[in-house]
Design a protein around this motif. Structure first.
Motif, PDB file in Angstrom:
ATOM      1  N   LEU A  71       0.840  -1.167  -0.079  1.00 29.28           N
ATOM      2  CA  LEU A  71       0.100   0.093   0.080  1.00 29.28           C
ATOM      3  C   LEU A  71       0.929   1.090  -0.225  1.00 29.28           C
ATOM      4  O   LEU A  71       0.479   2.265  -0.633  1.00 29.28           O
ATOM      5  N   LEU A  72       1.969   1.044   0.566  1.00 29.67           N
ATOM      6  CA  LEU A  72       2.839   2.328   0.647  1.00 29.67           C
ATOM      7  C   LEU A  72       3.865   2.392  -0.615  1.00 29.67           C
ATOM      8  O   LEU A  72       4.749   3.542  -0.473  1.00 29.67           O
ATOM      9  N   ARG A  73       3.600   1.651  -1.507  1.00 30.72           N
ATOM     10  CA  ARG A  73       4.562   1.419  -2.611  1.00 30.72           C
ATOM     11  C   ARG A  73       4.920   2.848  -3.394  1.00 30.72           C
ATOM     12  O   ARG A  73       6.028   3.213  -3.680  1.00 30.72           O
ATOM     13  N   TRP A  74       3.947   3.554  -3.768  1.00 28.20           N
ATOM     14  CA  TRP A  74       4.229   4.785  -4.301  1.00 28.20           C
ATOM     15  C   TRP A  74       4.998   5.775  -3.431  1.00 28.20           C
ATOM     16  O   TRP A  74       5.857   6.453  -3.930  1.00 28.20           O
ATOM     17  N   ARG A  75       4.635   5.917  -2.124  1.00 24.40           N
ATOM     18  CA  ARG A  75       5.249   6.911  -1.273  1.00 24.40           C
ATOM     19  C   ARG A  75       6.840   6.477  -0.976  1.00 24.40           C
ATOM     20  O   ARG A  75       7.751   7.161  -0.804  1.00 24.40           O
ATOM     21  N   ASN A  81       8.787   5.120  -3.224  1.00 27.17           N
ATOM     22  CA  ASN A  81       9.598   5.629  -4.196  1.00 27.17           C
ATOM     23  C   ASN A  81      10.207   7.105  -3.979  1.00 27.17           C
ATOM     24  O   ASN A  81      11.233   7.370  -4.374  1.00 27.17           O
ATOM     25  N   ILE A 135       7.641   6.433   7.428  1.00 27.00           N
ATOM     26  CA  ILE A 135       7.930   5.367   6.230  1.00 27.00           C
ATOM     27  C   ILE A 135       8.836   4.418   6.260  1.00 27.00           C
ATOM     28  O   ILE A 135       8.816   3.015   6.319  1.00 27.00           O
ATOM     29  N   ASN A 189       7.691   1.679  -8.035  1.00 30.99           N
ATOM     30  CA  ASN A 189       7.258   0.670  -7.028  1.00 30.99           C
ATOM     31  C   ASN A 189       5.835   0.130  -7.440  1.00 30.99           C
ATOM     32  O   ASN A 189       5.361  -1.013  -7.306  1.00 30.99           O
ATOM     33  N   TYR A 212      13.551   6.671 -12.604  1.00 27.82           N
ATOM     34  CA  TYR A 212      11.955   7.149 -12.718  1.00 27.82           C
ATOM     35  C   TYR A 212      11.761   7.987 -13.945  1.00 27.82           C
ATOM     36  O   TYR A 212      12.696   8.550 -14.408  1.00 27.82           O
ATOM     37  N   MET A 257       5.401  12.909  -8.047  1.00 28.34           N
ATOM     38  CA  MET A 257       5.758  12.948  -6.901  1.00 28.34           C
ATOM     39  C   MET A 257       5.342  14.059  -6.166  1.00 28.34           C
ATOM     40  O   MET A 257       4.954  14.120  -4.711  1.00 28.34           O
ATOM     41  N   MET A 263      -1.940   8.511   2.345  1.00 31.97           N
ATOM     42  CA  MET A 263      -0.837   7.647   2.757  1.00 31.97           C
ATOM     43  C   MET A 263      -0.708   6.651   1.709  1.00 31.97           C
ATOM     44  O   MET A 263       0.250   6.225   1.456  1.00 31.97           O
ATOM     45  N   PHE A 264      -1.716   5.737   1.534  1.00 30.46           N
ATOM     46  CA  PHE A 264      -1.791   4.478   1.023  1.00 30.46           C
ATOM     47  C   PHE A 264      -2.249   4.660  -0.459  1.00 30.46           C
ATOM     48  O   PHE A 264      -2.572   3.677  -1.010  1.00 30.46           O
ATOM     49  N   THR A 265      -2.247   5.751  -0.958  1.00 31.98           N
ATOM     50  CA  THR A 265      -2.744   5.898  -2.337  1.00 31.98           C
ATOM     51  C   THR A 265      -1.628   6.244  -3.387  1.00 31.98           C
ATOM     52  O   THR A 265      -0.584   6.711  -3.061  1.00 31.98           O
ATOM     53  N   SER A 266      -1.857   5.839  -4.633  1.00 37.09           N
ATOM     54  CA  SER A 266      -1.044   6.289  -5.680  1.00 37.09           C
ATOM     55  C   SER A 266      -1.604   7.345  -6.377  1.00 37.09           C
ATOM     56  O   SER A 266      -2.821   7.712  -6.244  1.00 37.09           O
TER      57      SER A 266
END
Lengths: 356, 259
Positions: free
Chosen positions: A235-239, A241, A260, A301, B91, B99, B107-110
């Motif tokens: 769930l944290l994969r984007w952050r 990054n 994190i 990610n 990237y 970003m 927190m948990f979103t893309s």
């Protein structure tokens, strides 16, 4: 504001979707599935695909085969092979995911999940357990406990050393020190171990294997741990990054990098320590699978993590197929290094541009 | 909106570097921070960016003490354009820009489709759409600087803090970056930048804080602060600084006199 040059909804939808990532995820899901089916047939006791179908149908209907040969195949498949395959696939997935996350938070593609001492710690725990003739259950508990303990020690010391500054370099250096310390303890336990009974057992444990722990109880345990540990990472994969830009830039983008990083370390340690306590020390998977995944889907990610999970599972299944099939049962940890090291060098030649 | 420093002491832990700092930077201006190496410019910059806590006094953004702001709240008001660094992972440019949107999502979103669209808008505004799908690691220093500006703007900030945005850039990119910073200020953003080149401060035509030594800071319009006398005293070498007429233009002439 300016519109994308190609206008229209359908086209601009395509502008924002990563086809390469989606294709790679689907492809690796396929590879994992194929690897699973092939692995079901493979082993010192080969089960042809036709028989496999018969056995699965029997199982589904709740019947037990009456034919002796078929009954033997049935028992091998459901009592030995299937739990072992699930254990190895889950281990590969967990290690590869931990590796991918670690490489990101330490901003270094050379990092593996062992860097903070989890595997060495687990090794010490297992060695001590074996030394005092503890039961398998307690060997697992010791291994898990000391694996976790090594990492917590690293985090604590690093925090004391770097005070309010969160510094990954301090963390890595402390990890090296704790690794060396546990390595010394490990050598010591080997030195005092009985050379005819205990020492071979310790040595075999350190080389990693799914042979002893391939049962349904362990699969269930690892499956639960996998969900608990992998879900936050996923769930944290984007952050995660964003942490590759370093703490200052992450903070300026509104993140709390320290928080994190702590979550990542705890989740990865939970995964790696559980794998190590059940299956011993298995190296390389956590290092090379994220690399291969990165070559295929890029650094993001969002795609890297799922591909690492699927690829790690498939890789581990295939390597364990060899471990199981070669007479005498080779330790899988040895094979991962045999396969991993050349593969890694090949990757360095091929992937320079995309990796570094 | 303004960033206000009131009697601020900066430093690390117990080591005080500068004290008694008072300044106010408003949206709509370019504010340059100059001073010799090691005088505390970076420390001041990081304190204003809320990366370091002031040891005394208060830094406020829009009247709110930065110590009470979360990283997320701060990121929506102040964007940071760092000096570009090499990244360990490749990237895509669009991903890097997006970003900058993270302070607007959970927190948990893309990032969502809208975030990517916003990224595309910024690429066009900065005239770098051709970089969109390139890898950040393969860009030139100048291209990277533009991408980092876009990433900071993705935060939709009121202030942009640029750390030596023209260092390591060729003449072409230096002028592109400066012109863009000026145009951002004209559109209402506050731009704060550190620089080692006084000419850039003249060209931005804004206010300057010249940190001469640990007791003495001159703040005011470039022409009033960056005089030959102040600069010579600050850097302890002879420096000429004046406006000259050349081909009908008034140009700043400002450079050290060697030997």
């Amino acid at each position: 504001m300016a519109k994308p040059a190609d206008g229209g909804n359908l086209k601009s939808d395509r502008r924002y979707s990563n086809t390469r990532g989606a294709v790679a995820i689907t492809a690796w899901a396929g590879v994992l599935l194929v690897a699973l089916v092939v692995s079901l047939t493979m082993g010192r006791y080969g089960i042809p695909v036709g028989t496999l179908g018969t056995l699965l149908r029997l199982r589904a209907s709740g019947a037990v085969p009456t034919d002796t040969a078929l009954l033997q195949a049935y028992n091998i498949l459901f009592l030995v092979r299937i739990p072992r395959l699930f254990l190895s696939a889950l281990t590969g997935a967990a290690l590869a995911l931990s590796g991918a996350a670690y490489q990101n938070i330490f901003r270094n593609p050379m990092v593996s999940p062992d860097i903070l001492g989890v595997t060495t710690g687990a090794g010490v725990g297992a060695a001590v357990g074996i030394l005092i003739s503890a039961s398998t259950f307690f060997i697992h508990v010791f291994a898990f406990g000391l694996g976790l303990g090594a990492v917590l020690l690293v985090m604590l010391v690093a925090r004391l050393v770097s005070k309010d500054r969160a510094n990954t370099v301090v963390l890595v250096l402390t990890g090296m020190v704790v690794n060396a310390l546990f390595q010394a303890v490990l050598s010591f336990t080997k030195y005092v171990a009985d050379t005819s009974t205990k020492l071979p057992e310790i040595t075999f444990w350190l080389m990693g294997s799914f042979a002893k722990s391939g049962n349904y109880a362990n699969v269930r345990l690892l499956a639960v741990v996998f969900v608990v540990g992998a879900l936050p990472l996923y769930l944290l994969r984007w952050r995660i990054n964003i942490l590759s830009f370093g703490d200052e830039e992450s903070r300026a983008m509104g993140l709390n990098p320290r928080q994190i990083r702590t979550v990542v370390i705890l989740c990865s340690t939970l995964l790696t320590a559980t794998c190590a306590s059940l299956c011993g020390s298995i190296q390389w998977v956590g290092l090379i699978i994220p690399h291969i995944a990165r070559l295929m889907v890029g650094a993001n990610n969002k795609y890297l993590f799922p591909v690492s999970i699927l690829g790690g599972g498939a890789f581990m299944l295939v390597v364990d197929d060899f471990a199981r099939t070669i007479p005498g049962e080779l330790p899988v940890g040895v094979l991962t290094a045999f396969v991993g090291a050349p593969l890694f060098i090949y990757m360095l030649f091929r992937g320079k541009k995309e990796l570094f | 909106m303004e960033i206000c420093l009131r009697d601020v002491t900066i430093g690390y832990g117990r080591a005080v570097i500068l004290r008694g700092l008072d300044m106010t930077i408003r949206t709509g201006e370019v504010f340059c921070l100059l001073g010799p190496n090691g005088v505390g410019k970076t420390t001041l910059f990081k304190t204003m960016l809320n990366l370091l806590k002031p040891l005394g006094g208060s830094v406020t953004v829009d009247g709110r003490d930065t110590r009470t702001l979360t990283n997320r709240e701060f990121a929506r008001m102040v964007g940071y354009v760092p000096q570009s660094q090499q990244l360990p992972f490749a990237y895509s440019v669009l991903d890097v820009i997006v970003m900058g949107r993270s302070s607007y999502s959970g927190m948990f979103t893309s990032p969502t489709r809208r975030d990517y669209e916003y990224g595309d808008e910024l690429l066009e505004r900065l005239n770098i759409s051709k970089l969109r799908d390139k890898l950040y690691t393969q860009l030139s220093g100048g291209e990277r600087q533009m991408v980092l500006i876009a990433r900071a703007l993705a935060q939709e900030p009121q202030f942009l803090m640029m750390d030596e945005p023209t260092s390591n850039l060729d003449f072409g990119y230096q002028s592109i970056v400066l012109k863009y910073a000026i145009s951002l200020a004209q559109r209402g953003l506050g731009v704060i930048m550190t620089t080692h080149n006084p000419v850039h401060a003249f060209q931005c035509n804004g206010r300057v804080a010249l940190i001469m030594d640990d007791e003495h800071i001159e703040i005011g319009p470039a022409e009033a602060v960056l005089t030959a006398r102040n600069l010579s005293e600050t850097y302890r070498i002879p420096i000429v600084s004046e406006m000259v007429e050349l081909g009908g233009r008034r140009l700043p002439l400002c450079q050290p006199v060697l030997g």
